[in-house]
Design a protein around this motif. Structure first.
Motif, mmCIF file in Angstrom:
data_model
loop_
_atom_site.group_PDB
_atom_site.id
_atom_site.type_symbol
_atom_site.label_atom_id
_atom_site.label_comp_id
_atom_site.label_asym_id
_atom_site.label_seq_id
_atom_site.Cartn_x
_atom_site.Cartn_y
_atom_site.Cartn_z
ATOM 1 N N ALA A 1 0.831 -1.201 0.000
ATOM 2 C CA ALA A 1 0.000 0.000 0.000
ATOM 3 C C ALA A 1 0.869 1.255 0.000
ATOM 4 O O ALA A 1 0.485 2.292 -0.496
ATOM 5 C CB ALA A 1 -0.921 0.008 1.210
ATOM 6 N N LEU A 2 2.044 1.145 0.615
ATOM 7 C CA LEU A 2 2.944 2.292 0.678
ATOM 8 C C LEU A 2 3.969 2.220 -0.440
ATOM 9 O O LEU A 2 4.213 1.172 -1.029
ATOM 10 C CB LEU A 2 3.672 2.326 2.027
ATOM 11 C CG LEU A 2 2.814 2.676 3.235
ATOM 12 C CD1 LEU A 2 3.643 2.533 4.495
ATOM 13 C CD2 LEU A 2 2.259 4.072 3.123
ATOM 14 N N LEU A 3 4.587 3.353 -0.729
ATOM 15 C CA LEU A 3 5.649 3.372 -1.711
ATOM 16 C C LEU A 3 6.836 2.567 -1.211
ATOM 17 O O LEU A 3 7.049 2.395 -0.019
ATOM 18 C CB LEU A 3 6.078 4.820 -1.968
ATOM 19 C CG LEU A 3 5.020 5.720 -2.607
ATOM 20 C CD1 LEU A 3 5.540 7.150 -2.654
ATOM 21 C CD2 LEU A 3 4.659 5.248 -3.993
ATOM 22 N N GLY A 4 7.607 2.049 -2.163
ATOM 23 C CA GLY A 4 8.781 1.283 -1.796
ATOM 24 C C GLY A 4 10.014 2.153 -1.664
ATOM 25 O O GLY A 4 9.932 3.365 -1.497
ATOM 26 N N GLY A 5 11.190 1.509 -1.772
ATOM 27 C CA GLY A 5 12.433 2.214 -1.511
ATOM 28 C C GLY A 5 13.143 2.740 -2.739
ATOM 29 O O GLY A 5 14.306 3.143 -2.648
ATOM 30 N N ASP B 1 9.612 2.159 6.298
ATOM 31 C CA ASP B 1 10.962 2.491 6.771
ATOM 32 C C ASP B 1 11.924 2.585 5.597
ATOM 33 O O ASP B 1 12.771 3.486 5.537
ATOM 34 C CB ASP B 1 11.458 1.429 7.762
ATOM 35 C CG ASP B 1 10.727 1.496 9.092
ATOM 36 O OD1 ASP B 1 10.132 2.555 9.383
ATOM 37 O OD2 ASP B 1 10.744 0.495 9.826
ATOM 38 N N GLU B 2 11.808 1.648 4.640
ATOM 39 C CA GLU B 2 12.669 1.669 3.468
ATOM 40 C C GLU B 2 12.367 2.886 2.592
ATOM 41 O O GLU B 2 13.275 3.508 2.036
ATOM 42 C CB GLU B 2 12.509 0.380 2.657
ATOM 43 C CG GLU B 2 13.090 -0.857 3.320
ATOM 44 C CD GLU B 2 12.229 -1.410 4.444
ATOM 45 O OE1 GLU B 2 12.707 -2.243 5.220
ATOM 46 O OE2 GLU B 2 11.049 -0.994 4.547
ATOM 47 N N ALA B 3 11.063 3.201 2.455
ATOM 48 C CA ALA B 3 10.689 4.378 1.680
ATOM 49 C C ALA B 3 11.262 5.649 2.321
ATOM 50 O O ALA B 3 11.779 6.528 1.625
ATOM 51 C CB ALA B 3 9.163 4.483 1.576
ATOM 52 N N ALA B 4 11.160 5.747 3.643
ATOM 53 C CA ALA B 4 11.693 6.923 4.336
ATOM 54 C C ALA B 4 13.213 7.013 4.169
ATOM 55 O O ALA B 4 13.770 8.101 3.988
ATOM 56 C CB ALA B 4 11.317 6.869 5.814
ATOM 57 N N LEU B 5 13.896 5.853 4.215
ATOM 58 C CA LEU B 5 15.345 5.858 4.028
ATOM 59 C C LEU B 5 15.698 6.296 2.610
ATOM 60 O O LEU B 5 16.672 7.023 2.389
ATOM 61 C CB LEU B 5 15.910 4.470 4.316
ATOM 62 C CG LEU B 5 17.424 4.311 4.200
ATOM 63 C CD1 LEU B 5 18.150 5.305 5.095
ATOM 64 C CD2 LEU B 5 17.837 2.873 4.542
ATOM 65 N N GLY B 6 14.879 5.867 1.626
ATOM 66 C CA GLY B 6 15.100 6.319 0.256
ATOM 67 C C GLY B 6 14.989 7.829 0.128
ATOM 68 O O GLY B 6 15.782 8.475 -0.574
ATOM 69 N N VAL B 7 14.008 8.411 0.807
ATOM 70 C CA VAL B 7 13.855 9.872 0.800
ATOM 71 C C VAL B 7 15.081 10.537 1.417
ATOM 72 O O VAL B 7 15.608 11.530 0.891
ATOM 73 C CB VAL B 7 12.574 10.284 1.548
ATOM 74 C CG1 VAL B 7 12.506 11.803 1.691
ATOM 75 C CG2 VAL B 7 11.337 9.766 0.822
#
Length: 426
Positions: free
Chosen positions: A216-220, A246-252
């Protein structure tokens, strides 16, 4: 790239918590079931026999305390009738709490609501205690009943009303959670999918991002493109292993750090080493890593320096070549986060006067081709892009056609996230 439940019905950390919806009054195929929680040694409380809408008897279970209630609270229970006079639920007047504070006369109700978050709850009390009855509804009960009014008609109506109201409450809560997830997705998307800063450059930019079907959330996956004051265009695409928030936030974080470091004058091995330190500091555990590809395109657009950190090599399309060229991978370094003292050498490229450069994450090439186990792969992707390029597709239309065909070859949505970045010159 592909990677304890405390208390009753709790959701695992990091997952959106979705409560099962109570069934409607029209869905009780096996008949209604009522759990009565009361301790009445004198036998004064009498629950009348009832029939549901289909004529079946309403099944009634009785628990004398919360321990028994927890044991009897199975999935086929539709409603709970709690006697607010249950010992512990109604402390005698004058029994103040700490510092003389008034006692909480609805603590047992609160415990029941925590124990049964998806069940309808009716509060039972004396007719003279209207204030506590209405407070019970404010706390979370669906309705209240007076002990003297406990007949078949009133109780049957109250049960059905409570179940329907609980179902509406759960539906509203799920709607609110969906809206919050949508807002979070939008915030993540703004971070993952930035606006390129290419003012003054003659390069054309296009990009596409498609999250995998299972999330449902964006990925990394993440990317960015900027032009520094010396005229160099810097392009980057990366992929954090895993697919959660968490992975998406790390990607950002990595994308923002890359942009800041690039404008600060860092590039190549020095920039990647710094990004690795950012990843090591911000990642949830030592198994998290990220692949990355960066391109530093000279101000005249005719040459570039490429740095690979475990990432698929870009694709170069030129009008003088029949097939797109997969750029060399031999001089690539490891993914960020794998080796503490890693180095990433520069690979110099001659681009020419007219070209298209396609950078992508591995979600684009890992889809299947047909019903078997064969993957599209880099060679298959190069052939696909070359054919569409030969058909005259460019920019956004080329990316849309490529992602659509890759999905169709896979027989449906891809399981991994896909990010694609295209730069054109000439």
């Amino acid at each position: 790239m592909s990677v304890p439940v405390p208390g009753p019905r709790a959701a695992p950390p990091g997952e959106a918590r979705t409560l099962p919806q109570p069934r409607t009054a029209a869905q009780f195929d096996g008949g209604l079931s009522l759990l009565v929680i009361e301790d009445d040694p004198a036998g004064v409380l009498s629950v009348p026999e009832m029939l549901d809408a289909s004529g079946k008897p309403v099944r009634i279970r009785t628990a004398r305390n919360l321990t028994e209630a927890e044991r009897l609270l199975t999935d086929d229970v539709h409603c709970i009738l709690l006697d607010l006079a249950l010992p512990g639920a109604c402390p005698e007047a004058g029994d103040g709490g700490e510092d003389g504070a008034a006692p909480d006369t609805l603590e047992t109700l609160r415990q029941v609501l925590r124990l049964a978050p998806r069940h309808a709850v009716l509060a039972l009390t004396a007719e003279t205690d209207v204030e506590r009855a209405t407070e019970a509804v404010r706390v979370g009960a669906q309705d209240y009943l007076f002990r003297d009014e406990l007949d078949e008609r009133v109780l049957s109506r109250a049960i059905r009303y409570a179940v329907e109201r609980k179902r509406a409450d759960v539906a509203q809560r799920q709607l609110s959670e969906s809206r919050l997830r949508a807002q979070e997705n939008a915030r993540l998307e703004r971070g993952l999918l930035p606006t390129p800063l290419l003012e003054g450059s003659d390069l054309r930019f296009a990009a596409r991002y498609r999250p995998g079907r299972s999330r449902a959330l964006l990925g990394g996956d993440f990317y960015d493109t900027v032009r520094t004051p010396d005229g160099t265009v810097h392009a980057m695409i990366g992929d954090v292993c895993g697919h959660g928030p968490d992975e998406a936030a790390l990607g950002v974080e990595l994308r923002i750090a890359w942009r800041a470091l690039t404008f600060a004058g860092l590039s190549g091995d020095e920039l990647l080493s710094t990004l690795q330190r950012v990843l090591e500091h911000e990642r949830a555990n030592e198994e998290i890593f990220a692949t990355l590809c960066t391109m530093d395109i000279a101000p005249d657009g005719g040459s570039a320096g490429m740095f690979l950190a475990g990432h698929p090599t870009p694709l170069l399309v030129r009008p003088d070549q029949r097939l797109p060229l997969l750029l060399p991978y031999e001089d690539g370094g490891p993914a960020l986060g794998l080796l503490p003292e890693a180095r990433w050498p520069r690979h110099d490229l001659e681009l020419g006067s007219e070209w298209s450069l396609l950078m992508y994450t591995d979600g684009l090439i890992e889809g299947r081709v047909g019903a078997g186990t064969q993957r599209l792969g880099q060679e298959g992707m190069a052939e696909l892009i070359g054919r569409q390029f030969g058909e005259g597709l460019r920019g956004e239309k080329l990316l849309d056609a490529a992602v659509t065909e890759v999905r169709d070859l896979n027989g449906g949505e891809l399981t991994d996230d896909v990010a694609v970045l295209l730069l054109d010159r000439g």
